[in-house]
Design an enzyme around this catalytic site. Sequence first.
Site, short mmCIF file in Angstrom:
data_model
loop_
_atom_site.label_atom_id
_atom_site.label_comp_id
_atom_site.label_asym_id
_atom_site.label_seq_id
_atom_site.Cartn_x
_atom_site.Cartn_y
_atom_site.Cartn_z
N LYS A 81 -28.83 9.48 -23.11
CA LYS A 81 -27.97 10.65 -23.17
C LYS A 81 -28.84 11.86 -23.45
O LYS A 81 -29.92 11.73 -24.03
CB LYS A 81 -26.95 10.49 -24.32
CG LYS A 81 -25.76 11.38 -24.21
CD LYS A 81 -24.66 10.78 -23.35
CE LYS A 81 -23.50 11.71 -23.19
NZ LYS A 81 -22.42 11.12 -22.38
N GLY A 184 -1.85 12.23 -21.46
CA GLY A 184 -2.81 12.89 -20.57
C GLY A 184 -2.58 12.48 -19.13
O GLY A 184 -2.96 11.38 -18.72
P1 NAD Z 1 -8.70 15.40 -17.10
O1 NAD Z 1 -9.25 16.60 -17.75
O2 NAD Z 1 -8.46 15.40 -15.63
O3 NAD Z 1 -7.32 14.97 -17.80
C1 NAD Z 1 -7.08 15.06 -19.15
C2 NAD Z 1 -5.64 15.53 -19.29
O4 NAD Z 1 -5.29 15.46 -20.67
C3 NAD Z 1 -5.43 16.98 -18.83
O5 NAD Z 1 -4.35 17.04 -17.91
C4 NAD Z 1 -5.13 17.71 -20.14
O6 NAD Z 1 -4.24 18.78 -19.97
C5 NAD Z 1 -4.51 16.60 -20.97
N1 NAD Z 1 -4.51 16.83 -22.40
C6 NAD Z 1 -5.41 17.49 -23.17
N2 NAD Z 1 -5.03 17.50 -24.45
C7 NAD Z 1 -3.86 16.84 -24.49
C8 NAD Z 1 -2.96 16.50 -25.55
N3 NAD Z 1 -3.19 16.86 -26.80
N4 NAD Z 1 -1.86 15.80 -25.24
C9 NAD Z 1 -1.58 15.44 -23.97
N5 NAD Z 1 -2.40 15.72 -22.95
C10 NAD Z 1 -3.52 16.41 -23.20
O7 NAD Z 1 -9.69 14.21 -17.52
P2 NAD Z 1 -9.80 12.77 -16.85
O8 NAD Z 1 -10.95 12.77 -15.92
O9 NAD Z 1 -8.47 12.31 -16.38
O10 NAD Z 1 -10.24 11.90 -18.12
C11 NAD Z 1 -9.32 11.52 -19.11
C12 NAD Z 1 -10.04 10.86 -20.27
O11 NAD Z 1 -10.74 9.70 -19.80
C13 NAD Z 1 -11.11 11.73 -20.93
O12 NAD Z 1 -11.14 11.42 -22.30
C14 NAD Z 1 -12.39 11.29 -20.28
O13 NAD Z 1 -13.50 11.48 -21.13
C15 NAD Z 1 -12.13 9.81 -20.10
N6 NAD Z 1 -12.90 9.21 -19.00
C16 NAD Z 1 -12.75 9.70 -17.74
C17 NAD Z 1 -13.47 9.12 -16.70
C18 NAD Z 1 -13.31 9.61 -15.28
O14 NAD Z 1 -13.76 8.92 -14.35
N7 NAD Z 1 -12.69 10.75 -15.04
C19 NAD Z 1 -14.33 8.04 -16.94
C20 NAD Z 1 -14.45 7.55 -18.26
C21 NAD Z 1 -13.73 8.16 -19.28
#
Ligand code: NAD
Length: 353
Positions: A81, A184
């Site tokens: 990282k 989310g």
């Molecule tokens: P994203 O930003 O597209 O979606 C996150 C959503 O959560 C957004 O729509 C946001 O408005 C909402 N949100 C924020 N605070 C909130 C709250 N208090 N209550 C309800 N909703 C809330 O992100 P993503 O890519 O969908 O990722 C989601 C999670 O998964 C993150 O924690 C990310 O680190 C993790 N993750 C994502 C991936 C990936 O491939 N995208 C891979 C591993 C882990």
Amino acid sequence: MFDTVAYLVEHEHEKLVYVNERETGLRTIIAIHNTVRGPSLGGCRLWHYDAYNDALLDVLRLSEGMSYKAAMANLPLGGGKSVIIADGKEDDPVLRKERFAAFGEVVESLDGRYITAEDVGTTTSDMVIVREHTKHVTGLPEDMGGSGDPSPVTALGVFRSMQAMIEDVLNRDNFDGLKVSIQGMGKVGSALAKHLTEAGATVIGTDVNEASIERARQLGVQIVPTEEIFDVEADIFAPCALGAVLNDDTIPRLRCKIVTGAANNQLAEPRHADMLHERGIAYGVDYVVNGGGLINVYHEIIGYNREAALSAASNIYHTVKRINEMAQREHITTYAAADRLAREALKPQAMAH
Ligand code: NAD
């Protein structure tokens, strides 16, 4: 005072690189935790830290977490990282470019032992600059020959994890009539909702963003106010927004049998895994369940093929089954079982077999 070398020894980190670049003001720390399985991979976080030691501890912890994630995704990768310490000056686009160029040079100097990618605070445009200085970067946009958005692959991995969980916990082989609550409805949450509704589940979701809520409604998701998501009576709760959502305040409110979602670092502290266990709530360990994102960028490194990435993410199902089986047999939490399996997989002997 924080004893860096003692920490490295205790946590078995291989290498720590500090760079304080005079010309651009780039301050970066790269931590390589373990390269037994292959080159270390992990995103580059650009963040403002109150103290340099906070940045150091962050990069050390995150790099170790990446080793576990890669091992449990069964990838020939190790954990690494990097953090770039923000000072506000990177808001100037010219200086930002120069700093990412300098960062690319640092990554290049590590000869492929560390592969970087986008993370919190950095963008694919930053990684495009990094790519001009090193080939050891992944997660590039599709128009640059990269793999693009990993979310569909991550969502499939979460869905397959849920399949394993409902088999082992509910003795069910289908989602017909099951209720799943999702916190989310972003990229992963919405793709997951689609899998679930297609499989016959009822999905209850929440978000703080209007566009995400609207997209979820179109998918047939029932929306509840943000704070109520922890009180929803459901078979599965899927945290897909923020970290540390499983804590002293939220766990007593949960009315579900399973927690399995995409968010990173869902447990506020490791002891919250015990708290879930004591309440009879089965936990699909976050870094195992959400391994699809890492699987996707790994496939970019070896020559991207989305079908192959999806198929590898689908196999997370088997890892979750293994963890559940071990937890059951040894009377430990799934969190402890995953940790044990990951540590085993990081030993040099594990690679000899
Ligand atoms: P994203 O930003 O597209 O979606 C996150 C959503 O959560 C957004 O729509 C946001 O408005 C909402 N949100 C924020 N605070 C909130 C709250 N208090 N209550 C309800 N909703 C809330 O992100 P993503 O890519 O969908 O990722 C989601 C999670 O998964 C993150 O924690 C990310 O680190 C993790 N993750 C994502 C991936 C990936 O491939 N995208 C891979 C591993 C882990």
